[in-house]
Motif scaffolding. Sequence first.
Motif, PDB file in Angstrom:
ATOM      1  N   HIS A   1     -65.376  59.096 -56.448  1.00  0.00           N
ATOM      2  CA  HIS A   1     -65.283  60.386 -55.771  1.00  0.00           C
ATOM      3  C   HIS A   1     -64.691  60.180 -54.387  1.00  0.00           C
ATOM      4  O   HIS A   1     -64.748  59.082 -53.836  1.00  0.00           O
ATOM      5  CB  HIS A   1     -66.670  61.015 -55.602  1.00  0.00           C
ATOM      6  CG  HIS A   1     -67.340  61.343 -56.897  1.00  0.00           C
ATOM      7  ND1 HIS A   1     -67.294  62.592 -57.464  1.00  0.00           N
ATOM      8  CD2 HIS A   1     -68.060  60.568 -57.732  1.00  0.00           C
ATOM      9  CE1 HIS A   1     -67.978  62.575 -58.607  1.00  0.00           C
ATOM     10  NE2 HIS A   1     -68.457  61.364 -58.793  1.00  0.00           N
TER      11      HIS A   1
ATOM     12  N   THR B   1     -69.982  64.130 -51.325  1.00  0.00           N
ATOM     13  CA  THR B   1     -68.597  63.958 -51.732  1.00  0.00           C
ATOM     14  C   THR B   1     -67.853  65.282 -51.563  1.00  0.00           C
ATOM     15  O   THR B   1     -68.462  66.331 -51.341  1.00  0.00           O
ATOM     16  CB  THR B   1     -68.517  63.528 -53.207  1.00  0.00           C
ATOM     17  OG1 THR B   1     -69.073  64.583 -54.003  1.00  0.00           O
ATOM     18  CG2 THR B   1     -69.315  62.258 -53.448  1.00  0.00           C
TER      19      THR B   1
ATOM     20  N   CYS C   1     -66.591  66.992 -53.814  1.00  0.00           N
ATOM     21  CA  CYS C   1     -66.944  67.938 -54.869  1.00  0.00           C
ATOM     22  C   CYS C   1     -68.389  68.410 -54.734  1.00  0.00           C
ATOM     23  O   CYS C   1     -68.883  69.170 -55.561  1.00  0.00           O
ATOM     24  CB  CYS C   1     -66.706  67.324 -56.244  1.00  0.00           C
ATOM     25  SG  CYS C   1     -67.740  65.902 -56.621  1.00  0.00           S
TER      26      CYS C   1
ATOM     27  N   CYS D   1     -62.878  61.467 -60.237  1.00  0.00           N
ATOM     28  CA  CYS D   1     -63.416  62.817 -60.290  1.00  0.00           C
ATOM     29  C   CYS D   1     -62.297  63.846 -60.098  1.00  0.00           C
ATOM     30  O   CYS D   1     -61.606  63.838 -59.086  1.00  0.00           O
ATOM     31  CB  CYS D   1     -64.468  62.975 -59.195  1.00  0.00           C
ATOM     32  SG  CYS D   1     -65.009  64.671 -59.005  1.00  0.00           S
TER      33      CYS D   1
ATOM     34  N   CYS E   1     -62.719  66.124 -56.987  1.00  0.00           N
ATOM     35  CA  CYS E   1     -62.375  65.462 -55.730  1.00  0.00           C
ATOM     36  C   CYS E   1     -60.868  65.283 -55.624  1.00  0.00           C
ATOM     37  O   CYS E   1     -60.282  65.420 -54.560  1.00  0.00           O
ATOM     38  CB  CYS E   1     -63.067  64.107 -55.626  1.00  0.00           C
ATOM     39  SG  CYS E   1     -64.807  64.235 -55.209  1.00  0.00           S
TER      40      CYS E   1
HETATM   41 ZN    ZN Z   1     -66.210  64.234 -57.014  1.00  0.00          ZN
END
Ligand code: ZN
Length: 98
Positions: free
Chosen positions: A29, A38, A40, A75, A78
């Motif tokens: 991430h 993070t 996200c 991810c 991200c």
């Molecule tokens: Zn992420």
Amino acid sequence: MPTRGEPSVAASGEWRDEEGVRLPAGEAHAWWPGTNQTLCGLALSRSRLRRFHHVPWPDVFPESGGAADEVRRVCPRCRAAAGGRRPGRRWSRVSPRP
Ligand SMILES: [Zn+2]
């Protein structure tokens, strides 16, 4: 406001290369150093993600070759939030050779 550069990496695992540099593994991430989640929105402490201050986010993309060897999944949220490779970024090793 000065540019913040690029985020660092938080990942579910880690390994060390032949020079003993800690590198991300598993799921990666994007993460801004100094924050505790993070991009996200995962809380680092609750998700047990390891922080890699010294690994810039673009290095976990397989095409960058920087620190992607053991990263199994990047991810997507991200990636969308942080963007991918920065065009024209010069490639450099994280750790200088002795
Ligand atoms: Zn992420």
